[in-house]
Design a protein around this motif. Sequence first.
Motif, short mmCIF file in Angstrom:
data_model
loop_
_atom_site.label_atom_id
_atom_site.label_comp_id
_atom_site.label_asym_id
_atom_site.label_seq_id
_atom_site.Cartn_x
_atom_site.Cartn_y
_atom_site.Cartn_z
N LEU A 1 72.81 49.10 53.49
CA LEU A 1 73.96 49.60 52.74
C LEU A 1 74.30 51.05 53.05
O LEU A 1 75.47 51.45 53.00
CB LEU A 1 73.72 49.44 51.24
CG LEU A 1 73.65 47.99 50.72
CD1 LEU A 1 73.27 47.97 49.24
CD2 LEU A 1 74.96 47.25 50.95
N LYS A 2 73.28 51.84 53.39
CA LYS A 2 73.52 53.26 53.68
C LYS A 2 73.95 53.51 55.12
O LYS A 2 74.50 54.58 55.42
CB LYS A 2 72.28 54.09 53.38
CG LYS A 2 72.07 54.31 51.89
CD LYS A 2 70.91 55.25 51.63
CE LYS A 2 70.75 55.56 50.16
NZ LYS A 2 69.61 56.46 49.92
N ALA A 3 73.73 52.56 56.02
CA ALA A 3 74.05 52.75 57.44
C ALA A 3 75.51 53.14 57.67
O ALA A 3 75.78 54.10 58.40
CB ALA A 3 73.68 51.51 58.25
N PRO A 4 76.49 52.45 57.07
CA PRO A 4 77.89 52.86 57.30
C PRO A 4 78.19 54.26 56.76
O PRO A 4 78.99 54.99 57.35
CB PRO A 4 78.72 51.81 56.56
CG PRO A 4 77.80 50.70 56.22
CD PRO A 4 76.41 51.24 56.26
N ILE A 5 77.55 54.62 55.66
CA ILE A 5 77.77 55.95 55.08
C ILE A 5 77.20 57.01 56.02
O ILE A 5 77.84 58.03 56.28
CB ILE A 5 77.13 56.06 53.69
CG1 ILE A 5 77.76 55.04 52.75
CG2 ILE A 5 77.28 57.47 53.12
CD1 ILE A 5 77.05 54.88 51.42
N MET A 6 76.00 56.76 56.54
CA MET A 6 75.39 57.70 57.49
C MET A 6 76.24 57.82 58.75
O MET A 6 76.40 58.92 59.29
CB MET A 6 73.97 57.25 57.85
CG MET A 6 72.96 57.38 56.73
SD MET A 6 72.75 59.09 56.16
CE MET A 6 72.12 59.86 57.63
N GLN A 7 76.79 56.71 59.22
CA GLN A 7 77.63 56.75 60.41
C GLN A 7 78.89 57.56 60.15
O GLN A 7 79.32 58.35 60.99
CB GLN A 7 77.98 55.34 60.88
CG GLN A 7 78.78 55.32 62.16
CD GLN A 7 78.11 56.04 63.30
OE1 GLN A 7 76.92 55.86 63.56
NE2 GLN A 7 78.85 56.89 64.00
N GLU B 1 72.23 66.94 50.72
CA GLU B 1 73.14 67.46 49.70
C GLU B 1 74.51 66.81 49.85
O GLU B 1 75.15 66.44 48.87
CB GLU B 1 73.24 68.98 49.86
CG GLU B 1 74.16 69.67 48.91
CD GLU B 1 74.24 71.16 49.21
OE1 GLU B 1 75.36 71.64 49.47
OE2 GLU B 1 73.19 71.83 49.20
N LEU B 2 74.94 66.66 51.07
CA LEU B 2 76.26 66.08 51.34
C LEU B 2 76.29 64.59 51.00
O LEU B 2 77.24 64.11 50.38
CB LEU B 2 76.61 66.30 52.81
CG LEU B 2 78.06 66.12 53.21
CD1 LEU B 2 78.98 66.95 52.32
CD2 LEU B 2 78.24 66.53 54.65
N MET B 3 75.22 63.87 51.35
CA MET B 3 75.15 62.44 51.02
C MET B 3 75.22 62.24 49.51
O MET B 3 75.85 61.30 49.03
CB MET B 3 73.84 61.83 51.53
CG MET B 3 73.82 61.46 52.98
SD MET B 3 74.67 59.93 53.34
CE MET B 3 73.58 58.72 52.59
N ALA B 4 74.57 63.13 48.77
CA ALA B 4 74.51 62.99 47.31
C ALA B 4 75.88 63.05 46.66
O ALA B 4 76.08 62.49 45.58
CB ALA B 4 73.60 64.06 46.72
N VAL B 5 76.85 63.71 47.29
CA VAL B 5 78.18 63.83 46.68
C VAL B 5 79.20 62.87 47.29
O VAL B 5 80.36 62.86 46.87
CB VAL B 5 78.70 65.30 46.76
CG1 VAL B 5 77.82 66.22 45.96
CG2 VAL B 5 78.86 65.76 48.20
N MET B 6 78.78 62.06 48.24
CA MET B 6 79.71 61.09 48.82
C MET B 6 79.93 59.95 47.83
O MET B 6 78.98 59.35 47.34
CB MET B 6 79.18 60.57 50.16
CG MET B 6 79.17 61.63 51.25
SD MET B 6 78.57 61.03 52.84
CE MET B 6 79.95 60.02 53.36
N PRO B 7 81.20 59.63 47.53
CA PRO B 7 81.49 58.59 46.54
C PRO B 7 80.94 57.22 46.92
O PRO B 7 80.59 56.42 46.06
CB PRO B 7 83.01 58.57 46.45
CG PRO B 7 83.53 59.52 47.44
CD PRO B 7 82.39 60.24 48.07
N GLU B 8 80.85 56.94 48.22
CA GLU B 8 80.34 55.65 48.67
C GLU B 8 78.90 55.43 48.24
O GLU B 8 78.46 54.30 48.05
CB GLU B 8 80.41 55.53 50.20
CG GLU B 8 81.81 55.59 50.77
CD GLU B 8 82.25 56.99 51.17
OE1 GLU B 8 81.74 57.98 50.58
OE2 GLU B 8 83.11 57.10 52.05
N LEU B 9 78.15 56.52 48.07
CA LEU B 9 76.75 56.41 47.69
C LEU B 9 76.60 55.82 46.29
O LEU B 9 75.65 55.09 46.02
CB LEU B 9 76.05 57.77 47.79
CG LEU B 9 74.54 57.73 47.66
CD1 LEU B 9 73.92 56.94 48.80
CD2 LEU B 9 73.97 59.13 47.65
#
Length: 170
Positions: free
Chosen positions: A117-123, A33-41
């Motif tokens: 591409l998602k690795a930095p967002i997950m970190q 849910e949190l990833m879905a609202v991150m602007p970087e995504l």
Amino acid sequence: MNKVYAIFTLILLGTFGAFAQQPMKFGHINTAELMAVMPELKVVETALETEFKEKEGQLTVMQEELQGKQQAYQQMASTLTPGERAAQEQALGEMGQKVQNYYLLAQQQMKAKEQELKAPIMQKLRTAIEEVGEEGGFLYIFDMTSRVPVFNSEKSIDVTPLVKTKLGIQ
């Protein structure tokens, strides 16, 4: 010997007493849910969509070329010698295999690109969760996305709002 047991018992009681005085804080979060609202995504999704369209376009060209050659072969198959027919069929089979290999390779490349591409967002998300955990004195924060059965009492604190604040997301 009795003195040793008595001292050991006092140390254990002191340790348990110290633990009993500290509240045990557990939290939970829904990272999906949190990833879905991150602007970087959104940026990642746009890049992946562009790459997907490119690969899809290339695959379409390859499939159309194969279909054209198959149709041409069917129209002239009766005029070919058995050797020519065998050669044409082998070439068509190889071309069909190329199309299939490209499709499989494109899927693998897309998956790898998505992970890259998602690795930095997950970190960034992990770091924010760790900071909230440290700052809030949580013993554990459970990810409710994993569907692993964990006990989720009313005393469990949803730390999603705290992590959102840490990430600057409303």
